[in-house]
Design an enzyme around this catalytic site. Structure first.
Site, PDB file in Angstrom:
ATOM      1  N   CYS A  27      -3.170  -9.128  -3.831  1.00 42.95           N
ATOM      2  CA  CYS A  27      -1.922  -8.469  -4.272  1.00 42.95           C
ATOM      3  C   CYS A  27      -0.761  -8.872  -3.377  1.00 42.95           C
ATOM      4  CB  CYS A  27      -2.077  -6.947  -4.296  1.00 42.95           C
ATOM      5  SG  CYS A  27      -3.258  -6.401  -5.507  1.00 42.95           S
ATOM      6  N   LYS A  34      -7.953   4.679   1.735  1.00 41.95           N
ATOM      7  CA  LYS A  34      -8.068   3.668   2.795  1.00 41.95           C
ATOM      8  C   LYS A  34      -8.276   4.312   4.157  1.00 41.95           C
ATOM      9  CE  LYS A  34      -5.058   0.480   0.297  1.00 41.95           C
ATOM     10  NZ  LYS A  34      -5.951  -0.526  -0.279  1.00 41.95           N
ATOM     11  N   GLN A  45      -2.136   0.438   5.172  1.00 37.55           N
ATOM     12  CA  GLN A  45      -3.141  -0.178   6.045  1.00 37.55           C
ATOM     13  C   GLN A  45      -3.098   0.369   7.465  1.00 37.55           C
ATOM     14  OE1 GLN A  45      -5.578  -1.947   5.062  1.00 37.55           O
ATOM     15  NE2 GLN A  45      -4.871  -2.463   2.991  1.00 37.55           N
ATOM     16  N   HIS A  92       2.687  -6.216  -0.092  1.00 37.07           N
ATOM     17  CA  HIS A  92       1.749  -5.979  -1.192  1.00 37.07           C
ATOM     18  C   HIS A  92       2.580  -5.807  -2.474  1.00 37.07           C
ATOM     19  CE1 HIS A  92      -1.093  -3.579  -3.613  1.00 37.07           C
ATOM     20  NE2 HIS A  92      -2.053  -3.995  -2.809  1.00 37.07           N
ATOM     21  N   ASP A 105       5.502   1.374   4.241  1.00 36.05           N
ATOM     22  CA  ASP A 105       4.235   1.423   3.506  1.00 36.05           C
ATOM     23  C   ASP A 105       3.123   1.436   4.551  1.00 36.05           C
ATOM     24  OD1 ASP A 105       1.910   0.859   2.208  1.00 36.05           O
ATOM     25  OD2 ASP A 105       2.615  -0.987   1.248  1.00 36.05           O
TER      26      ASP A 105
HETATM   27  N1  PLP Z   1       0.325  -1.325   0.347  1.00 36.53           N
HETATM   28  C1  PLP Z   1      -0.621  -1.985   1.014  1.00 36.53           C
HETATM   29  C2  PLP Z   1      -0.256  -2.674   2.301  1.00 36.53           C
HETATM   30  C3  PLP Z   1      -1.912  -2.033   0.522  1.00 36.53           C
HETATM   31  O1  PLP Z   1      -2.853  -2.701   1.200  1.00 36.53           O
HETATM   32  C4  PLP Z   1      -2.202  -1.376  -0.690  1.00 36.53           C
HETATM   33  C5  PLP Z   1      -3.538  -1.463  -1.266  1.00 36.53           C
HETATM   34  O2  PLP Z   1      -4.304  -2.351  -1.014  1.00 36.53           O
HETATM   35  C6  PLP Z   1      -1.184  -0.684  -1.338  1.00 36.53           C
HETATM   36  C7  PLP Z   1       0.079  -0.679  -0.787  1.00 36.53           C
HETATM   37  C8  PLP Z   1      -1.425   0.049  -2.608  1.00 36.53           C
HETATM   38  O3  PLP Z   1      -2.285   1.125  -2.407  1.00 36.53           O
HETATM   39  P1  PLP Z   1      -2.831   1.959  -3.636  1.00 36.53           P
HETATM   40  O4  PLP Z   1      -3.428   0.965  -4.575  1.00 36.53           O
HETATM   41  O5  PLP Z   1      -3.841   2.877  -3.043  1.00 36.53           O
HETATM   42  O6  PLP Z   1      -1.675   2.675  -4.252  1.00 36.53           O
END
Ligand code: PLP
Length: 579
Positions: A377, A235, A212, A132, A209
């Site tokens: 993203c 999430k 998900q 992402h 990270d």
């Molecule tokens: N990492 C992953 C795999 C994501 O799916 C997302 C958001 O869709 C993020 C990071 C970023 O999360 P946030 O926008 O809540 O900071």
């Protein structure tokens, strides 16, 4: 043994439960909502909503600072959430749990506080091909600041990080390895344990990270032995604007604060400088998102039994949903999965032959089905796949097979309808211009704009406006392929769009435009009717916002993403800047 009951679970989510479940594609009755965009954010259960309201109504006060009972109560609830997170992810100490705005901010803290201060030119940062943007851009920034180099772990054919390649990518030069537990596009659980172990073997720091993962899998950071683990509450059935940075205590202690301000200090003096607070407060400058933290605590209370007591049932139900949906999509000829094979969590990404993602997603929306279209993203992944985007269905345990049936039937109906790009695309601004004598053109365009206003004034609601926009899209003459090139392309639009400008000898601007999405073509007709055949001054003076408002389109034209229509308007205005 307790069992997971999907129907009871669904009833806990007021926004979801308020919609009727008797679905029929045949009847054109308004369905309301089938929410299949859970990877973007999940819906919130009543108890999470209540917990935040109770704080504001019953014990709203700032935390840590005051000596009154209201503040004590707020501080107790606030710190209780920290303990809940500690247990939830198996951290050794509450000191290792830092509140952040979300996964993005958590990554940025590690990058700016640790990586920026330790990386040297030539050092390597290892990411994965499906990350992402939140786990790419901060590293690109620090690479630029320090001269470090980014290396990418490739994916295998199934969409997992290719573990057979890590020995060639992770080396003594590697200082940081940062990758997603589960990709938000591919829905595959990456082999993070091996990756963390490999990072450790070369002395590199690992960041996972978990954005998900946390709603679907039990997490044990000590068993994983990662240095950092990050996630967002929204999430996992919690509130937006709050998330967690887990870090090993020794590392967090070695890191300077990310921001300065109240809360993160022990003492402040003009003569002797400031002494920083201990963990975790050192990283929590300013008044925190107290209601968010309390809501996150409640979402953990909500989620914990699902990942423990009824875990098998809960996970089986999610698996049943994803397998059902994957199977049903496989039966549609136009569906091309981004990666073949049923994903590990309920995130399915695909494209549809000969249909634009945005056209399909916006049309599904008019049937009450919310799915996501775009790059998600993950632009580097899209580039590698040679796609400018895809569709993504992401399910949660409050979804049902009946909803999937409805979605599939609606999708089939849309595919059989006149959405096909091979339609004989006819004209509003194009062919009629060809046929019209120059003198009549102003009249045609003025009539056209008046016609559009009259048309939209009659329509009620987004569904019928959407239909009219799609019909207008069919009337726009396609630009010659040779003209759709680097000089005419419009950046800032999620679909491909092109704009060409000509200036007549009378100083009037004539715009020709095109897009690969029919919905954008329809919007282009609307915009071109307003701007074509006008002088630079007329273009500058034209109040496009009032026009959009009059057409009832304002709330559908988000400036930051949406359909990028405003990027097109900006481009037109830039071309026609009065001298
Ligand atoms: N990492 C992953 C795999 C994501 O799916 C997302 C958001 O869709 C993020 C990071 C970023 O999360 P946030 O926008 O809540 O900071």
């Amino acid at each position: 043994m307790k069992l997971f009951d999907p129907e009871q679970f669904r009833q806990k989510f007021p926004l979801i439960a308020s919609y009727d479940q008797t679905l029929s594609v045949q009847s054109d009755s308004k369905i309301g909502l089938i929410y299949f965009d859970n990877a973007a954010t999940t819906q919130k259960p009543q108890q999470v909503i209540d917990s935040q309201q109770e704080y504001y109504q019953g014990y709203n006060a700032n935390v840590h600072r005051a000596s009154h009972h209201l503040s004590n109560k707020a501080t107790y609830a606030f710190e209780k959430s920290r303990s809940l997170v500690q247990v939830f992810i198996g951290a050794q100490s509450v000191k290792e749990i830092i509140w952040t705005k979300g996964a993005t901010e958590s990554i940025n803290i590690v990058v700016q506080s640790l990586a920026r201060n330790t990386l040297k030119a030539g050092d390597e940062i290892v990411l994965c091909a499906s990350e992402h943007h939140a786990n790419i851009v901060p590293w690109q920034m620090v690479a630029e600041q320090t001269g470090a180099v980014i290396k990418i772990m490739p994916l295998n054919r199934q969409g997992y990080i290719d573990i057979t390649k890590i020995d060639t990518i992770i080396s003594d030069k590697t200082k940081f390895v940062s990758c997603a537990h589960i990709s938000n596009v591919l829905g595959r659980i990456n082999p993070i344990k091996q990756i963390i172990a490999k990072a450790k073997s070369v002395g590199a720091i690992s960041l996972i990270d978990g954005a998900q993962a946390v709603a679907h899998l039990p997490i044990d950071v000590q068993a994983l032995d990662c240095d950092f683990y990050v996630f967002s509450a929204h999430k996992m059935y919690g509130p937006t604007g709050i998330g967690v940075l887990y870090g090993k205590k020794s590392l967090l202690e070695s890191m300077p604060p990310y921001q300065g301000g109240g809360e993160m200090i022990k003492t402040v003096s003009f003569t002797q400088g400031s002494r920083y607070n201990s963990l975790p407060f050192k990283f929590e400058a300013g008044t925190p998102n107290i209601a968010g933290v309390i809501g996150l605590g409640e979402s953990i209370t909500f989620l914990t039994p699902l990942l423990n007591d009824v875990a098998k049932d809960y996970q089986d139900y999610e698996q049943k949903l994803v397998a059902y949906c994957y199977q049903a999509l496989s039966s549609i000829e136009e569906v091309q999965f981004i990666r073949e094979g049923c994903p590990d969590i309920a995130v399915i990404a695909f494209t549809l032959t000969d249909h634009h993602n945005h056209d399909v997603a916006t049309t599904l929306d008019t049937y009450g089905v919310a799915i996501r279209a775009g790059h998600h993203c993950a632009m580097p992944l899209m580039a590698q796949l040679k796609l400018d985007g895809c569709l993504r269905v992401s399910l949660a345990a409050y979804n049902t097979t009946a909803e999937i049936d409805y979605f599939i039937a609606t999708l089939r109906k849309i595919l059989q309808s006149d959405l096909s790009p091979h339609d004989d695309l006819r004209v509003v601004a194009g062919k009629e211009q060809d046929k019209t004598k120059a003198g009549d053109l102003t009249k045609v365009l003025a009539t056209e704009m008046a016609g559009i206003i009259a048309l939209f004034t009659k329509t009620k609601g987004w569904d019928s406006r959407h239909r009219e926009i799609m019909l207008l899209g069919k009337k726009l003459t396609r630009m010659d392929k040779a003209l759709r090139n680097e000089t005419t392309i419009i950046t800032g639009c999620e679909s491909l769009a092109w704009l060409k400008v000509e200036l007549t000898s009378q100083g009037l601007y004539l715009f020709t435009a095109d897009s690969d999405a029919k919905i954008i073509r329809g919007l282009l007709v609307i915009v071109l009717a307003a701007y074509n055949n006008k002088t630079a001054k007329q273009i500058a003076d034209f109040d496009i916002n009032s026009y959009f408002k009059q057409l009832g389109l304002m709330q559908h034209l988000s400036p930051s993403r949406g359909n990028g229509l405003l990027a097109i308007v900006d481009k037109i205005r830039l071309f026609a800047t009065p001298v």
